[in-house]
Design a protein around this motif. Structure first.
Motif, PDB file in Angstrom:
ATOM      1  N   LEU A 171       3.982 -31.699 -11.930  1.00  0.00           N
ATOM      2  CA  LEU A 171       3.202 -31.932 -10.740  1.00  0.00           C
ATOM      3  C   LEU A 171       3.737 -33.093 -10.024  1.00  0.00           C
ATOM      4  O   LEU A 171       3.911 -33.028  -8.734  1.00  0.00           O
ATOM      5  CB  LEU A 171       1.726 -32.174 -11.175  1.00  0.00           C
ATOM      6  CG  LEU A 171       0.644 -30.904 -11.133  1.00  0.00           C
ATOM      7  CD1 LEU A 171      -0.706 -31.290 -11.726  1.00  0.00           C
ATOM      8  CD2 LEU A 171       0.869 -29.868 -10.065  1.00  0.00           C
ATOM      9  N   GLY A 172       3.965 -33.994 -10.916  1.00  0.00           N
ATOM     10  CA  GLY A 172       4.712 -35.376 -10.276  1.00  0.00           C
ATOM     11  C   GLY A 172       6.096 -35.180  -9.870  1.00  0.00           C
ATOM     12  O   GLY A 172       6.628 -35.996  -8.900  1.00  0.00           O
ATOM     13  N   THR A 173       6.801 -34.110  -9.956  1.00  0.00           N
ATOM     14  CA  THR A 173       8.126 -33.913  -9.598  1.00  0.00           C
ATOM     15  C   THR A 173       7.941 -33.166  -8.322  1.00  0.00           C
ATOM     16  O   THR A 173       8.784 -33.192  -7.290  1.00  0.00           O
ATOM     17  CB  THR A 173       8.932 -33.039 -10.492  1.00  0.00           C
ATOM     18  OG1 THR A 173       8.387 -31.859 -10.778  1.00  0.00           O
ATOM     19  CG2 THR A 173       9.246 -34.065 -11.728  1.00  0.00           C
ATOM     20  N   ARG A 174       6.718 -32.404  -8.088  1.00  0.00           N
ATOM     21  CA  ARG A 174       6.530 -31.604  -7.014  1.00  0.00           C
ATOM     22  C   ARG A 174       5.635 -32.427  -5.733  1.00  0.00           C
ATOM     23  O   ARG A 174       5.982 -31.931  -4.666  1.00  0.00           O
ATOM     24  CB  ARG A 174       5.737 -30.451  -7.206  1.00  0.00           C
ATOM     25  CG  ARG A 174       6.569 -29.353  -8.095  1.00  0.00           C
ATOM     26  CD  ARG A 174       5.911 -28.200  -8.454  1.00  0.00           C
ATOM     27  NE  ARG A 174       6.482 -27.383  -9.310  1.00  0.00           N
ATOM     28  CZ  ARG A 174       6.173 -26.472  -9.851  1.00  0.00           C
ATOM     29  NH1 ARG A 174       4.915 -25.969  -9.660  1.00  0.00           N
ATOM     30  NH2 ARG A 174       6.757 -25.532 -10.786  1.00  0.00           N
ATOM     31  N   TYR A 175       5.004 -33.291  -6.141  1.00  0.00           N
ATOM     32  CA  TYR A 175       3.947 -33.874  -5.238  1.00  0.00           C
ATOM     33  C   TYR A 175       3.763 -35.332  -5.208  1.00  0.00           C
ATOM     34  O   TYR A 175       4.415 -36.077  -6.153  1.00  0.00           O
ATOM     35  CB  TYR A 175       2.618 -33.189  -5.441  1.00  0.00           C
ATOM     36  CG  TYR A 175       2.639 -31.944  -5.583  1.00  0.00           C
ATOM     37  CD1 TYR A 175       2.837 -30.943  -4.245  1.00  0.00           C
ATOM     38  CD2 TYR A 175       2.351 -31.077  -6.561  1.00  0.00           C
ATOM     39  CE1 TYR A 175       2.542 -29.567  -4.507  1.00  0.00           C
ATOM     40  CE2 TYR A 175       2.528 -29.646  -6.804  1.00  0.00           C
ATOM     41  CZ  TYR A 175       2.581 -29.241  -5.589  1.00  0.00           C
ATOM     42  OH  TYR A 175       2.444 -27.784  -5.504  1.00  0.00           O
ATOM     43  N   ARG A 176       3.500 -36.065  -4.434  1.00  0.00           N
ATOM     44  CA  ARG A 176       3.193 -37.354  -4.119  1.00  0.00           C
ATOM     45  C   ARG A 176       2.449 -37.817  -5.440  1.00  0.00           C
ATOM     46  O   ARG A 176       1.365 -37.434  -5.854  1.00  0.00           O
ATOM     47  CB  ARG A 176       2.394 -37.793  -3.064  1.00  0.00           C
ATOM     48  CG  ARG A 176       2.398 -39.437  -3.132  1.00  0.00           C
ATOM     49  CD  ARG A 176       1.671 -39.921  -1.806  1.00  0.00           C
ATOM     50  NE  ARG A 176       2.510 -39.658  -0.501  1.00  0.00           N
ATOM     51  CZ  ARG A 176       2.088 -40.169   0.461  1.00  0.00           C
ATOM     52  NH1 ARG A 176       0.897 -40.381   0.942  1.00  0.00           N
ATOM     53  NH2 ARG A 176       3.099 -40.156   1.383  1.00  0.00           N
ATOM     54  N   ALA A 177       3.353 -38.876  -6.043  1.00  0.00           N
ATOM     55  CA  ALA A 177       2.528 -39.266  -7.460  1.00  0.00           C
ATOM     56  C   ALA A 177       1.259 -39.777  -7.533  1.00  0.00           C
ATOM     57  O   ALA A 177       0.537 -39.734  -8.364  1.00  0.00           O
ATOM     58  CB  ALA A 177       3.800 -40.247  -8.128  1.00  0.00           C
ATOM     59  N   SER A 178       0.930 -40.623  -6.554  1.00  0.00           N
ATOM     60  CA  SER A 178      -0.156 -41.123  -6.492  1.00  0.00           C
ATOM     61  C   SER A 178      -1.353 -40.148  -6.257  1.00  0.00           C
ATOM     62  O   SER A 178      -2.556 -40.668  -6.914  1.00  0.00           O
ATOM     63  CB  SER A 178      -0.302 -42.437  -5.451  1.00  0.00           C
ATOM     64  OG  SER A 178      -0.210 -41.669  -4.149  1.00  0.00           O
ATOM     65  N   TYR A 179      -1.124 -38.970  -5.647  1.00  0.00           N
ATOM     66  CA  TYR A 179      -2.239 -38.292  -5.367  1.00  0.00           C
ATOM     67  C   TYR A 179      -2.515 -37.504  -6.939  1.00  0.00           C
ATOM     68  O   TYR A 179      -3.501 -37.148  -6.980  1.00  0.00           O
ATOM     69  CB  TYR A 179      -1.887 -37.062  -4.475  1.00  0.00           C
ATOM     70  CG  TYR A 179      -1.854 -37.653  -2.962  1.00  0.00           C
ATOM     71  CD1 TYR A 179      -1.927 -38.910  -2.512  1.00  0.00           C
ATOM     72  CD2 TYR A 179      -1.427 -36.728  -1.996  1.00  0.00           C
ATOM     73  CE1 TYR A 179      -1.779 -39.248  -1.386  1.00  0.00           C
ATOM     74  CE2 TYR A 179      -1.455 -37.082  -0.616  1.00  0.00           C
ATOM     75  CZ  TYR A 179      -1.537 -38.363  -0.290  1.00  0.00           C
ATOM     76  OH  TYR A 179      -1.623 -38.863   1.097  1.00  0.00           O
ATOM     77  N   VAL A 180      -1.374 -37.152  -7.174  1.00  0.00           N
ATOM     78  CA  VAL A 180      -1.351 -36.443  -8.800  1.00  0.00           C
ATOM     79  C   VAL A 180      -2.021 -37.383  -9.571  1.00  0.00           C
ATOM     80  O   VAL A 180      -3.002 -36.781 -10.391  1.00  0.00           O
ATOM     81  CB  VAL A 180       0.018 -36.166  -9.224  1.00  0.00           C
ATOM     82  CG1 VAL A 180      -0.155 -35.408 -10.711  1.00  0.00           C
ATOM     83  CG2 VAL A 180       0.651 -34.993  -8.222  1.00  0.00           C
ATOM     84  N   PHE A 181      -1.841 -38.756  -9.953  1.00  0.00           N
ATOM     85  CA  PHE A 181      -2.589 -39.437 -10.674  1.00  0.00           C
ATOM     86  C   PHE A 181      -3.660 -39.775 -10.395  1.00  0.00           C
ATOM     87  O   PHE A 181      -4.645 -39.726 -11.246  1.00  0.00           O
ATOM     88  CB  PHE A 181      -1.730 -40.773 -10.700  1.00  0.00           C
ATOM     89  CG  PHE A 181      -2.310 -41.930 -11.773  1.00  0.00           C
ATOM     90  CD1 PHE A 181      -1.798 -41.862 -12.972  1.00  0.00           C
ATOM     91  CD2 PHE A 181      -3.103 -42.815 -11.492  1.00  0.00           C
ATOM     92  CE1 PHE A 181      -2.447 -42.470 -13.913  1.00  0.00           C
ATOM     93  CE2 PHE A 181      -3.536 -43.568 -12.325  1.00  0.00           C
ATOM     94  CZ  PHE A 181      -3.175 -43.598 -13.781  1.00  0.00           C
ATOM     95  N   ALA A 182      -4.283 -39.706  -9.143  1.00  0.00           N
ATOM     96  CA  ALA A 182      -5.722 -39.886  -8.749  1.00  0.00           C
ATOM     97  C   ALA A 182      -6.488 -38.704  -9.581  1.00  0.00           C
ATOM     98  O   ALA A 182      -7.584 -39.002 -10.053  1.00  0.00           O
ATOM     99  CB  ALA A 182      -6.054 -39.802  -7.085  1.00  0.00           C
ATOM    100  N   GLY A 183      -6.025 -37.475  -9.323  1.00  0.00           N
ATOM    101  CA  GLY A 183      -6.938 -36.426  -9.783  1.00  0.00           C
ATOM    102  C   GLY A 183      -6.727 -36.261 -11.428  1.00  0.00           C
ATOM    103  O   GLY A 183      -7.737 -36.091 -12.060  1.00  0.00           O
ATOM    104  N   VAL A 184      -5.457 -36.681 -12.204  1.00  0.00           N
ATOM    105  CA  VAL A 184      -5.332 -36.626 -13.567  1.00  0.00           C
ATOM    106  C   VAL A 184      -6.335 -37.621 -13.775  1.00  0.00           C
ATOM    107  O   VAL A 184      -7.001 -37.580 -14.884  1.00  0.00           O
ATOM    108  CB  VAL A 184      -4.067 -36.922 -13.808  1.00  0.00           C
ATOM    109  CG1 VAL A 184      -3.694 -37.105 -15.076  1.00  0.00           C
ATOM    110  CG2 VAL A 184      -3.132 -35.340 -13.265  1.00  0.00           C
TER     111      VAL A 184
END
Length: 193
Positions: free
Chosen positions: A30-43
């Protein structure tokens, strides 16, 4: 009051157990495809929910007599060590790409992925065991959630570099040995109480 020693122990055990897990790899994808901060918030939100549930379950276990509780946590830790030592390498799961890059879509995808993949996972069970063993829900909860967030951050931002340098089999064996030691210690306490 927070016990730094309990928090550090929980952090180490949960961090090592989660690092080779497929959800860290999914976070990397997910982090390679999308903005890392958005992914981290959900995770991060999903992991926080899982830790809260695990600590609540572990806190209920503290109502058991000390000898039974020590025996139960010992057996569960030994079972966790066996799972880590005996698990086969798995291919990472395919992650569906959200329609767009909005915060809600990306964070929601990360949240749902972790929520489903981690429910009843080894680290959630370990967190419940640790909460029961130490009867310190705040320290255990903080240690576990910080460990899970650290693994998620590593997976999302720097997972590829870490996996090139540290073999996952080594990390898995270290986590299993820590769980084995905790399990034997708990069983020893159950027999000697």
């Amino acid at each position: 009051m927070i016990s730094l020693s309990v928090m550090a122990l929980v952090f180490g055990v949960v961090f090592l157990a989660e690092l080779p897990d497929k959800t860290a790899l999914a976070g990397l994808v997910l982090g390679t495809r999308y903005r890392a901060s958005y992914v981290f918030a959900g995770v991060a939100a999903a992991f926080a929910l899982h830790v809260a549930l695990a600590v609540a379950a572990g806190s209920v276990l503290t109502l058991l007599p000390a000898q039974i509780l020590s025996a139960l946590t010992g057996v569960l830790f030994l079972g966790g060590a066996a799972v880590l030592l005996l698990k086969k390498d798995e291919d990472e799961d395919e992650v569906r790409k959200p329609e767009n890059q909005s915060f809600a879509k990306v964070a929601g995808a990360g949240f749902m992925l972790i929520l489903v993949a981690e429910f009843g996972d080894l680290t959630q069970i370990m967190t419940a065991n640790l909460a029961a063993r130490y009867d310190d829900p705040l320290s255990v909860g903080l240690g576990a959630v910080l460990a899970l967030w650290a693994v998620a951050g590593l997976g999302i931002v720097g997972g590829r570099a870490l996996m090139k340098r540290v073999p996952l089999k080594l990390i898995t064996k270290i986590a299993a040995m820590l769980m084995l030691a905790l399990g034997l210690w708990s069983l020893w306490e159950a027999v000697t109480v």
